[in-house]
Design a protein around this motif. Structure first.
Motif, PDB file in Angstrom:
ATOM      1  N   GLY A  73     -15.075  -5.069  -5.245  1.00 38.77           N
ATOM      2  CA  GLY A  73     -16.479  -4.414  -5.648  1.00 38.77           C
ATOM      3  C   GLY A  73     -16.962  -3.341  -4.383  1.00 38.77           C
ATOM      4  O   GLY A  73     -16.484  -3.189  -3.482  1.00 38.77           O
ATOM      5  N   GLY A  74     -17.665  -2.724  -4.797  1.00 37.00           N
ATOM      6  CA  GLY A  74     -18.396  -1.559  -3.841  1.00 37.00           C
ATOM      7  C   GLY A  74     -17.286  -0.598  -3.439  1.00 37.00           C
ATOM      8  O   GLY A  74     -16.451  -0.189  -4.087  1.00 37.00           O
ATOM      9  N   SER A  75     -17.634   0.019  -2.136  1.00 34.95           N
ATOM     10  CA  SER A  75     -16.804   0.815  -1.334  1.00 34.95           C
ATOM     11  C   SER A  75     -15.477   0.318  -1.239  1.00 34.95           C
ATOM     12  O   SER A  75     -14.397   1.190  -1.447  1.00 34.95           O
ATOM     13  CB  SER A  75     -17.336   1.267  -0.013  1.00 34.95           C
ATOM     14  OG  SER A  75     -16.581   1.931   0.870  1.00 34.95           O
TER      15      SER A  75
ATOM     16  N   LEU B   5     -11.887   2.203  -2.973  1.00 38.67           N
ATOM     17  CA  LEU B   5     -10.900   2.728  -2.395  1.00 38.67           C
ATOM     18  C   LEU B   5      -9.496   1.970  -2.686  1.00 38.67           C
ATOM     19  O   LEU B   5      -8.601   2.600  -2.534  1.00 38.67           O
ATOM     20  CB  LEU B   5     -11.077   2.609  -0.829  1.00 38.67           C
ATOM     21  CG  LEU B   5     -12.179   3.511  -0.239  1.00 38.67           C
ATOM     22  CD1 LEU B   5     -12.541   3.108   1.296  1.00 38.67           C
ATOM     23  CD2 LEU B   5     -11.716   5.002  -0.224  1.00 38.67           C
ATOM     24  N   ARG B   6      -9.580   0.765  -2.900  1.00 32.87           N
ATOM     25  CA  ARG B   6      -8.637  -0.108  -3.323  1.00 32.87           C
ATOM     26  C   ARG B   6      -8.057   0.439  -4.716  1.00 32.87           C
ATOM     27  O   ARG B   6      -6.669   0.598  -4.723  1.00 32.87           O
ATOM     28  CB  ARG B   6      -9.059  -1.681  -3.619  1.00 32.87           C
ATOM     29  CG  ARG B   6      -7.866  -2.146  -4.279  1.00 32.87           C
ATOM     30  CD  ARG B   6      -8.523  -3.654  -4.426  1.00 32.87           C
ATOM     31  NE  ARG B   6      -7.646  -4.452  -5.260  1.00 32.87           N
ATOM     32  CZ  ARG B   6      -7.702  -5.931  -5.254  1.00 32.87           C
ATOM     33  NH1 ARG B   6      -8.270  -6.580  -4.498  1.00 32.87           N
ATOM     34  NH2 ARG B   6      -6.825  -6.244  -5.974  1.00 32.87           N
TER      35      ARG B   6
ATOM     36  N   ASN C 159      -4.641   2.443  -3.746  1.00 26.40           N
ATOM     37  CA  ASN C 159      -3.598   1.430  -3.673  1.00 26.40           C
ATOM     38  C   ASN C 159      -3.608   0.630  -2.485  1.00 26.40           C
ATOM     39  O   ASN C 159      -2.264   0.423  -1.851  1.00 26.40           O
ATOM     40  CB  ASN C 159      -2.359   1.713  -4.230  1.00 26.40           C
ATOM     41  CG  ASN C 159      -1.276   0.579  -4.634  1.00 26.40           C
ATOM     42  OD1 ASN C 159      -1.803  -0.422  -4.935  1.00 26.40           O
ATOM     43  ND2 ASN C 159      -0.072   0.970  -4.503  1.00 26.40           N
ATOM     44  N   VAL C 160      -4.543   0.605  -1.697  1.00 28.36           N
ATOM     45  CA  VAL C 160      -4.683  -0.199  -0.423  1.00 28.36           C
ATOM     46  C   VAL C 160      -5.191  -1.522  -0.557  1.00 28.36           C
ATOM     47  O   VAL C 160      -5.974  -1.661  -1.346  1.00 28.36           O
ATOM     48  CB  VAL C 160      -5.506   0.822   0.544  1.00 28.36           C
ATOM     49  CG1 VAL C 160      -4.406   1.882   1.038  1.00 28.36           C
ATOM     50  CG2 VAL C 160      -7.061   1.064   0.296  1.00 28.36           C
ATOM     51  N   VAL C 161      -5.173  -2.394   0.558  1.00 29.22           N
ATOM     52  CA  VAL C 161      -5.777  -3.554   0.829  1.00 29.22           C
ATOM     53  C   VAL C 161      -7.588  -3.249   0.777  1.00 29.22           C
ATOM     54  O   VAL C 161      -7.465  -2.245   1.443  1.00 29.22           O
ATOM     55  CB  VAL C 161      -5.499  -4.781   1.520  1.00 29.22           C
ATOM     56  CG1 VAL C 161      -4.152  -5.101   1.011  1.00 29.22           C
ATOM     57  CG2 VAL C 161      -5.553  -4.151   2.959  1.00 29.22           C
ATOM     58  N   PRO C 162      -8.344  -4.087   0.154  1.00 27.13           N
ATOM     59  CA  PRO C 162      -9.717  -3.584   0.249  1.00 27.13           C
ATOM     60  C   PRO C 162     -10.020  -3.602   2.036  1.00 27.13           C
ATOM     61  O   PRO C 162      -9.740  -4.605   2.495  1.00 27.13           O
ATOM     62  CB  PRO C 162     -10.378  -4.666  -0.215  1.00 27.13           C
ATOM     63  CG  PRO C 162      -9.594  -5.775  -0.786  1.00 27.13           C
ATOM     64  CD  PRO C 162      -8.137  -5.113  -0.465  1.00 27.13           C
TER      65      PRO C 162
ATOM     66  N   MET D 230       0.941  -1.263   0.017  1.00 28.59           N
ATOM     67  CA  MET D 230      -0.036   0.137  -0.052  1.00 28.59           C
ATOM     68  C   MET D 230       0.670   1.235  -0.115  1.00 28.59           C
ATOM     69  O   MET D 230       1.863   1.114   0.291  1.00 28.59           O
ATOM     70  CB  MET D 230      -0.936  -0.143   1.190  1.00 28.59           C
ATOM     71  CG  MET D 230      -0.305   0.453   2.388  1.00 28.59           C
ATOM     72  SD  MET D 230      -1.727   0.457   3.762  1.00 28.59           S
ATOM     73  CE  MET D 230      -1.149   2.120   4.375  1.00 28.59           C
ATOM     74  N   THR D 231       0.430   2.328  -0.488  1.00 32.44           N
ATOM     75  CA  THR D 231       1.028   3.569  -0.491  1.00 32.44           C
ATOM     76  C   THR D 231       1.334   4.212   0.854  1.00 32.44           C
ATOM     77  O   THR D 231      -0.019   4.540   1.514  1.00 32.44           O
ATOM     78  CB  THR D 231       0.205   4.410  -1.431  1.00 32.44           C
ATOM     79  OG1 THR D 231       0.430   3.952  -2.904  1.00 32.44           O
ATOM     80  CG2 THR D 231       1.167   5.743  -1.525  1.00 32.44           C
ATOM     81  N   ALA D 232       2.371   4.444   1.432  1.00 33.76           N
ATOM     82  CA  ALA D 232       2.314   4.927   2.752  1.00 33.76           C
ATOM     83  C   ALA D 232       2.569   6.798   2.695  1.00 33.76           C
ATOM     84  O   ALA D 232       3.113   7.205   1.640  1.00 33.76           O
ATOM     85  CB  ALA D 232       3.698   4.325   3.334  1.00 33.76           C
ATOM     86  N   HIS D 233       1.859   7.290   3.584  1.00 33.90           N
ATOM     87  CA  HIS D 233       1.995   8.639   3.508  1.00 33.90           C
ATOM     88  C   HIS D 233       2.817   9.035   4.962  1.00 33.90           C
ATOM     89  O   HIS D 233       2.339   8.289   6.131  1.00 33.90           O
ATOM     90  CB  HIS D 233       0.824   9.376   3.596  1.00 33.90           C
ATOM     91  CG  HIS D 233      -0.036   9.068   2.143  1.00 33.90           C
ATOM     92  ND1 HIS D 233      -0.020  10.129   1.471  1.00 33.90           N
ATOM     93  CD2 HIS D 233      -0.335   8.005   1.526  1.00 33.90           C
ATOM     94  CE1 HIS D 233      -0.751   9.691   0.314  1.00 33.90           C
ATOM     95  NE2 HIS D 233      -0.949   8.491   0.453  1.00 33.90           N
TER      96      HIS D 233
END
Length: 344
Positions: A64-66, A70-71, A75-78, A1-4
């Motif tokens: 799918g869905g929300s 967001l994924r 670029n995060v796990v759902p 995932m992309t870290a901030h």
């Protein structure tokens, strides 16, 4: 995932890691439940009545869905199945139940003139992604949400890499020719029939180390209920999780679905559901199967397949009184306790 990078390091206090209320009894079985979606939610809702030493390991292939939006956008796990698992483990107080409802709240616009960018997003999904961006750590973010809920256990993703699940749907043409059509994505596969050759990509994705260790350290590992190809089987397809399941000294329980006519496995008996696991991982062994005595197909066949995998079947009435295809938490919890007693 992309870290901030956060403005300042945020660390979960040691006393909040895996926080749980006072034990239900003197000795607590250490239980790990694997799955996703409503099936895992139901299993955790039952297990929280049995033990407080509880870890959920959740599939991360939802697109799918929300969760899917967001994924794709971040670029995060759902986060959706992770959110549901956390909600199932909330503390049974006004505090815990209120924050559970906050996590589960889903936005719906009341006017067609709005941008609708929040439509169908669950607030908990947004909160989880916010913590991931602040912390740059998937597991730590989930621990923070668990602390907010005063959760009875811990929730971990099976991998911190977003996974894609795909397979092939078998069809027969008018001329009798068998054809295989490739299907990509959990949402699409969940609506397909006659599924074969299920796989995940990247196929060598790393399993979450804490999830692997929890399986190795467990007394009991629970697999199912849930969508068989998209929530249950993926745990056996990810090398790190599969190897942990084959190496652990924990006793393994497979919980059968109450509804066997879903699209993924339409027409398959409970015994054939077990054979799917055996087909993909021939070395797989179990100690017990929990099945409702109604609608499982041939009881003798299920018992025979369970025996070939090293286990036995515990028959129990676990259906909810009002929703026949939903596990009753108290009845399923009693079935878990019975299996723990029989196999201890």
């Amino acid at each position: 995932m992309t870290a901030h990078s956060p403005a300042a390091p945020i660390k979960l206090p040691e006393n909040l890691r895996g926080v749980a209320p006072a034990p239900l009894r003197a000795t607590q079985p250490k239980v790990v439940a694997l799955g996703g979606g409503h099936g895992l939610y139901g299993s955790l809702s039952a297990l929280r009545h049995v033990t407080t030493d509880l870890t959920a390991v959740v599939t991360v292939a939802d697109d799918g869905g929300s969760s899917g939006r967001l994924r794709q956008d971040f670029n995060v796990v759902p986060p959706g199945d992770l959110r549901m698992a956390l909600s199932a483990l909330c503390d049974d107080t006004d505090w815990g139940r209120t924050w559970r409802d906050v996590l589960q709240h889903r936005f719906n616009s009341e006017t067609s003139e709005s941008s609708q960018q929040l439509d169908e997003h669950a607030l908990g999904n947004l909160l989880i992604v916010t913590l991931w961006q602040l912390l740059g750590d998937t597991v730590a973010g989930l621990d923070w949400v668990g602390a907010l809920l005063n959760a009875r256990g811990r929730v971990l993703p099976m991998s911190c890499t977003p996974l894609v699940i795909e397979g092939e749907a078998r069809t027969v043409s008018e001329t009798g020719e068998v054809q295989l059509r490739k299907i990509v994505g959990q949402a699409n596969l969940a609506r397909a029939k006659n599924i074969e050759n299920v796989r995940i990509t990247p196929d060598q994705a790393e399993a979450t180390p804490q999830a692997v260790q929890s399986i190795l350290d467990a007394d009991w590992v629970i697999l199912g209920p849930g969508s068989w190809y998209t929530s249950v089987l993926p745990h056996l397809l990810l090398p790190g999780i599969r190897n942990a399941l084959l190496q652990t000294k924990a006793k393994i329980i497979v919980v059968m679905n109450l509804e066997l006519s879903g699209k993924e496995t339409a027409g398959l008996s409970a015994a054939e559901h077990l054979r799917i696991l055996q087909k993909y991982v021939p070395e797989f062994r179990l100690n017990a199967v929990i099945a409702d005595s109604d609608g499982m197909g041939s009881p003798a066949e299920l018992e025979e397949v369970a025996h070939s995998l090293g286990g036995s079947v515990t028959w129990a009435q676990v259906r909810h009184g009002l929703e026949k295809n939903v596990h009753d938490p108290l009845k399923l919890g009693a079935a878990y306790e019975e299996v723990f007693r029989l196999h201890s």
